[in-house]
Write a protein that holds these residues in place. Structure first.
Motif, PDB file in Angstrom:
ATOM      1  N   TYR A  45       0.977  -1.327   0.111  1.00 51.13           N
ATOM      2  CA  TYR A  45       0.049  -0.020   0.075  1.00 51.13           C
ATOM      3  C   TYR A  45       0.840   1.164   0.004  1.00 51.13           C
ATOM      4  N   SER A  46       2.114   1.221  -0.324  1.00 52.13           N
ATOM      5  CA  SER A  46       3.084   2.388  -0.420  1.00 52.13           C
ATOM      6  C   SER A  46       3.161   2.731  -1.843  1.00 52.13           C
ATOM      7  N   PRO A  47       3.587   3.928  -2.011  1.00 49.71           N
ATOM      8  CA  PRO A  47       3.760   4.390  -3.626  1.00 49.71           C
ATOM      9  C   PRO A  47       4.678   3.590  -4.405  1.00 49.71           C
ATOM     10  N   ALA A  48       5.666   2.868  -3.772  1.00 43.08           N
ATOM     11  CA  ALA A  48       6.617   2.040  -4.585  1.00 43.08           C
ATOM     12  C   ALA A  48       6.103   0.820  -5.249  1.00 43.08           C
ATOM     13  N   TYR A  49       5.172   0.506  -4.573  1.00 44.98           N
ATOM     14  CA  TYR A  49       4.449  -0.701  -5.147  1.00 44.98           C
ATOM     15  C   TYR A  49       2.920  -0.453  -5.984  1.00 44.98           C
ATOM     16  N   ARG A  50       2.744   0.832  -6.055  1.00 48.46           N
ATOM     17  CA  ARG A  50       1.668   1.220  -6.880  1.00 48.46           C
ATOM     18  C   ARG A  50       2.059   2.621  -7.723  1.00 48.46           C
ATOM     19  N   PRO A  51       3.018   2.263  -8.715  1.00 43.06           N
ATOM     20  CA  PRO A  51       3.429   3.230  -9.587  1.00 43.06           C
ATOM     21  C   PRO A  51       2.044   3.801 -10.368  1.00 43.06           C
ATOM     22  N   LEU A  52       2.604   5.211 -10.871  1.00 43.46           N
ATOM     23  CA  LEU A  52       1.448   5.787 -11.576  1.00 43.46           C
ATOM     24  C   LEU A  52       2.019   6.198 -12.966  1.00 43.46           C
ATOM     25  N   THR A  53       1.176   5.871 -13.855  1.00 39.91           N
ATOM     26  CA  THR A  53       1.638   6.410 -15.258  1.00 39.91           C
ATOM     27  C   THR A  53       0.740   7.395 -16.001  1.00 39.91           C
ATOM     28  N   ALA A  75       0.116  12.022  -2.304  1.00 39.88           N
ATOM     29  CA  ALA A  75       0.966  11.380  -1.698  1.00 39.88           C
ATOM     30  C   ALA A  75       1.897  12.088  -0.334  1.00 39.88           C
ATOM     31  N   ALA A  76       2.135  13.209  -0.857  1.00 44.43           N
ATOM     32  CA  ALA A  76       2.889  13.973   0.094  1.00 44.43           C
ATOM     33  C   ALA A  76       1.937  14.423   1.171  1.00 44.43           C
ATOM     34  N   GLU A  77       0.719  14.473   1.314  1.00 44.12           N
ATOM     35  CA  GLU A  77      -0.031  14.698   2.239  1.00 44.12           C
ATOM     36  C   GLU A  77      -0.218  13.543   3.001  1.00 44.12           C
ATOM     37  N   ARG A  78       0.072  12.444   2.532  1.00 44.38           N
ATOM     38  CA  ARG A  78      -0.067  11.039   3.039  1.00 44.38           C
ATOM     39  C   ARG A  78       1.292  10.764   3.994  1.00 44.38           C
ATOM     40  N   GLY A  79       2.140  11.726   3.899  1.00 45.77           N
ATOM     41  CA  GLY A  79       3.564  11.453   4.371  1.00 45.77           C
ATOM     42  C   GLY A  79       4.401  10.770   3.658  1.00 45.77           C
ATOM     43  N   TRP A  80       4.362  10.600   2.408  1.00 44.94           N
ATOM     44  CA  TRP A  80       5.528   9.871   1.548  1.00 44.94           C
ATOM     45  C   TRP A  80       6.323  11.049   1.064  1.00 44.94           C
ATOM     46  N   ASP A  81       7.572  10.645   0.963  1.00 43.71           N
ATOM     47  CA  ASP A  81       8.673  11.540   0.320  1.00 43.71           C
ATOM     48  C   ASP A  81       9.285  10.804  -0.995  1.00 43.71           C
ATOM     49  N   GLU A  82       8.705   9.683  -1.232  1.00 47.73           N
ATOM     50  CA  GLU A  82       9.138   8.786  -2.599  1.00 47.73           C
ATOM     51  C   GLU A  82       8.037   8.469  -3.154  1.00 47.73           C
ATOM     52  N   MET A  83       7.939   8.528  -4.416  1.00 47.41           N
ATOM     53  CA  MET A  83       6.838   7.870  -5.100  1.00 47.41           C
ATOM     54  C   MET A  83       7.170   7.524  -6.461  1.00 47.41           C
ATOM     55  N   ALA A  84       6.503   6.670  -7.486  1.00 46.04           N
ATOM     56  CA  ALA A  84       7.057   6.351  -8.627  1.00 46.04           C
ATOM     57  C   ALA A  84       6.106   6.868  -9.800  1.00 46.04           C
ATOM     58  N   VAL A 411       7.471  -1.790 -11.559  1.00 49.24           N
ATOM     59  CA  VAL A 411       7.205  -3.068 -10.825  1.00 49.24           C
ATOM     60  C   VAL A 411       6.135  -3.955 -11.256  1.00 49.24           C
ATOM     61  N   GLY A 412       6.424  -5.127 -10.980  1.00 49.32           N
ATOM     62  CA  GLY A 412       5.376  -6.016 -11.337  1.00 49.32           C
ATOM     63  C   GLY A 412       5.860  -7.521 -12.256  1.00 49.32           C
ATOM     64  N   TYR A 413       7.028  -7.238 -12.523  1.00 53.11           N
ATOM     65  CA  TYR A 413       7.806  -8.408 -13.507  1.00 53.11           C
ATOM     66  C   TYR A 413       9.273  -8.002 -13.648  1.00 53.11           C
ATOM     67  N   ASP A 414       9.928  -8.999 -13.748  1.00 52.65           N
ATOM     68  CA  ASP A 414      11.331  -8.947 -13.814  1.00 52.65           C
ATOM     69  C   ASP A 414      11.763  -8.020 -14.880  1.00 52.65           C
ATOM     70  N   VAL A 455      11.590  -3.152  -6.228  1.00 60.01           N
ATOM     71  CA  VAL A 455      11.435  -2.203  -5.454  1.00 60.01           C
ATOM     72  C   VAL A 455      12.761  -1.573  -4.617  1.00 60.01           C
ATOM     73  N   LYS A 456      13.248  -2.544  -3.933  1.00 56.33           N
ATOM     74  CA  LYS A 456      14.282  -2.245  -3.212  1.00 56.33           C
ATOM     75  C   LYS A 456      15.939  -1.958  -3.893  1.00 56.33           C
ATOM     76  N   ASN A 457      15.857  -2.416  -5.136  1.00 57.14           N
ATOM     77  CA  ASN A 457      17.062  -2.194  -5.812  1.00 57.14           C
ATOM     78  C   ASN A 457      16.871  -1.345  -7.141  1.00 57.14           C
ATOM     79  N   ILE A 458      16.676  -1.530  -8.324  1.00 57.33           N
ATOM     80  CA  ILE A 458      16.803  -0.888  -9.297  1.00 57.33           C
ATOM     81  C   ILE A 458      15.623   0.373  -9.301  1.00 57.33           C
ATOM     82  N   GLY A 459      14.344  -0.127  -8.718  1.00 56.56           N
ATOM     83  CA  GLY A 459      13.252   0.817  -8.806  1.00 56.56           C
ATOM     84  C   GLY A 459      13.567   1.869  -7.656  1.00 56.56           C
ATOM     85  N   LYS A 460      14.444   1.666  -6.687  1.00 57.84           N
ATOM     86  CA  LYS A 460      14.857   2.807  -5.695  1.00 57.84           C
ATOM     87  C   LYS A 460      15.608   3.956  -6.442  1.00 57.84           C
ATOM     88  N   GLU A 461      16.175   3.821  -7.171  1.00 59.36           N
ATOM     89  CA  GLU A 461      16.754   5.023  -8.052  1.00 59.36           C
ATOM     90  C   GLU A 461      15.942   5.792  -8.903  1.00 59.36           C
TER      91      GLU A 461
END
Length: 520
Positions: A45-53, A75-84, A411-414, A455-461
């Protein structure tokens, strides 16, 4: 239709926030951090797992940028400082401001890489091309003439004649200037790194002018557009002195169509998409034909004005049956000039029509390799559309994203699996990419492992800080969405209360025995 970019973008902010509240299913950062200690799946339920296009075309490009800002604010209002965030902008309308009150000066040099001089554009249309404003208007006869050319007629013609009457293309804020005003230059430059754009160089019809590129966004067409017309280089020259209006003797010659324009014209059979018919005419052929007719008209108009010392369009009065017998020569000279003007404008309608085809193509033909072919079906000049950049617009968008730091968050596939199959075509003997991805999804446990690794590696950047949109400028438009949501909540509670009252009333009535009561 005709709204300024800044207005559409602000409307998009309201839509984006409203959509995020209703559909994104994003928990606060505090909730996720607290819950994931007991349940690791809470991170979904975090932005990193719910990317927006966000994808926008034409006037919708400004809306797409605004919707993105609205979601970022949420997202900022919900306290997040990172999103996709991924953004794809196609056939961009009003990318930069088109604004100038200065009269045209042919000696004035262009500043920067982009034309923003509205009066320069207007000067060409009005005085050199004579296709707008107080030059003679389009006639109904033009459309009749156009029908004879390809047994087809542009549905957009009627709008062309009046495009300048309200200066609808003149505006101080394009998407580029307005978003920088909302986010600050640094904030906007950060968001630009999450986007890819594609607009054909001849996406220039009066009904959508001015289209083009936003500086600083990765361009799938390879080169940013800095022209006001559908061609790259041209020269103006005189057809002979003597015209009574300024520049009335000028015509033009195209010396370079440049790169990145849509020249191929084709029709795809709706019932059989593999059946493609190439049209004989191209953008180049219609443009050249227009200027051939333009030169003939200008020569006749200048000749008329030089001979009779009056503006050629005033000669219409000599066709009146009351004066034609005493002004026969004038009447014939005027009629000849008017016919040449109509012939010229019939070609102009078709130039505009093909430019509109270039405007719609990034949506309708985004997956068609035919856009990069010549009319006879052979491959286009490799210097114009190099095949290694991709065989379709969508290929080029994906490759551009990859070449610019692998912009798109997936996110969602290799990711390695995707990169290996990025340019797989429909003719590939391998299993279709979509089918192979669906097979991988049938193993949820493995998918979760791959998602987490990404999410923890490539996506983080590739994440962006949504706090850049969390400011008072954006908040003005967020408030509109919040007001709407509040009213919805009030009406929802009122409806629930009324429903509860109805149930209580029915229960009470059902408990009363009316059988022994006198109705009177």
């Amino acid at each position: 239709m005709g709204s300024p970019a800044w207005e559409r973008e602000c409307h998009g902010i309201t839509l984006g926030y409203y959509w995020a509240v209703k559909n994104w299913k994003l928990k606060t950062k505090e909730e996720v951090e607290k819950e994931k200690e007991k349940n690791p799946n809470a991170e979904s339920y975090s932005p990193a797992y719910r990317p927006l296009t966000f994808v926008g075309h034409s006037e919708g490009a400004a809306v797409a940028v605004g919707v993105c800002l609205g979601a970022m604010y949420y997202a900022a209002e919900r306290g997040w400082d990172e999103m996709a965030v991924n953004m794809i902008l196609l056939g961009i309308h009003q990318p930069v401001a088109l604004w100038s009150d200065e009269p045209y000066d042919e000696n004035r040099k262009q500043e920067g890489n982009y034309y923003t001089d509205y009066n320069t554009y207007k000067w060409f249309k009005k005085e050199v091309l004579e296709v707008s404003e107080d030059s003679p208007r389009l006639y109904n006869e033009i459309f009749a003439s156009a029908m004879k050319i390809e047994n087809a007629i542009t549905p957009y013609g009627p709008a062309l004649a009046h495009v300048f009457t309200k200066d609808r293309n003149k505006q101080k804020y394009g998407i580029d200037e307005w978003t920088a005003k909302l986010l600050g230059t640094d904030g906007w430059n950060t968001l630009k790194k999450r986007a890819v754009q594609f607009t054909f160089a001849n996406d220039r019809a009066d009904t959508v002018m001015l289209d083009g590129d936003i500086p600083g966004i990765a361009n799938a067409r390879a080169k940013d557009d800095n022209t006001m017309f559908g061609w790259d280089k041209w020269t103006t020259y005189s057809v002979g002195a003597g015209g009574l209006s300024p520049n009335s003797d000028l015509t033009m010659k195209i010396t370079d169509f440049g790169k990145g324009y849509l020249n191929t014209r084709f029709i795809v059979n709706k019932n059989n998409p593999d059946m493609v018919m190439y049209l004989k005419t191209t953008y180049e052929s219609w443009t050249k034909e227009f200027f051939t007719c333009h030169k003939k008209f200008k020569e006749a108009a200048v000749g008329y004005e030089k001979k009779y010392k009056e503006h050629w369009e005033t000669g219409k009065i000599y066709l009146d049956q009351n004066v034609i017998l005493t002004n026969t020569t004038k009447a014939f000279d005027y009629a000849k000039t008017e016919d040449l003007y109509k012939n010229m404008m019939a070609r102009y309608v078709w130039v505009q029509h093909v430019e509109l085809e270039a405007h719609f193509a990034p949506v309708g033909y985004i997956n068609r390799p035919e856009v990069f072919n010549l009319p006879d079906g052979s491959d286009r000049d490799i210097n114009n559309w190099p095949i290694e950049e991709g065989s379709t617009i969508w290929d080029r968008i994906q490759k551009t994203a990859k070449d610019n730091g692998d912009i798109f968050y997936r996110v969602g596939y290799d990711i390695d699996f995707f990169n290996r199959n990025l340019y797989r075509t429909n003719n590939s003997k391998e299993k279709p990419l979509k089918e192979e991805i669906e097979e991988k999804k049938r193993d949820p446990k493995q998918m979760k492992i791959e998602e987490k690794n990404y999410v923890k590696n490539i996506g983080k950047e590739l994440l962006i800080n949504p706090q850049i949109a969390y400011n008072t400028e954006v908040e003005k438009w967020i408030k509109v969405a919040k007001d709407s949501l509040n009213w919805e909540d009030i009406f929802k509670k009122l409806k629930e209360k009324m429903e509860e009252q109805r149930r209580l009333y029915e229960k009470e009535m059902n408990g009363i025995d009316f059988s022994n009561r006198n109705p009177w």
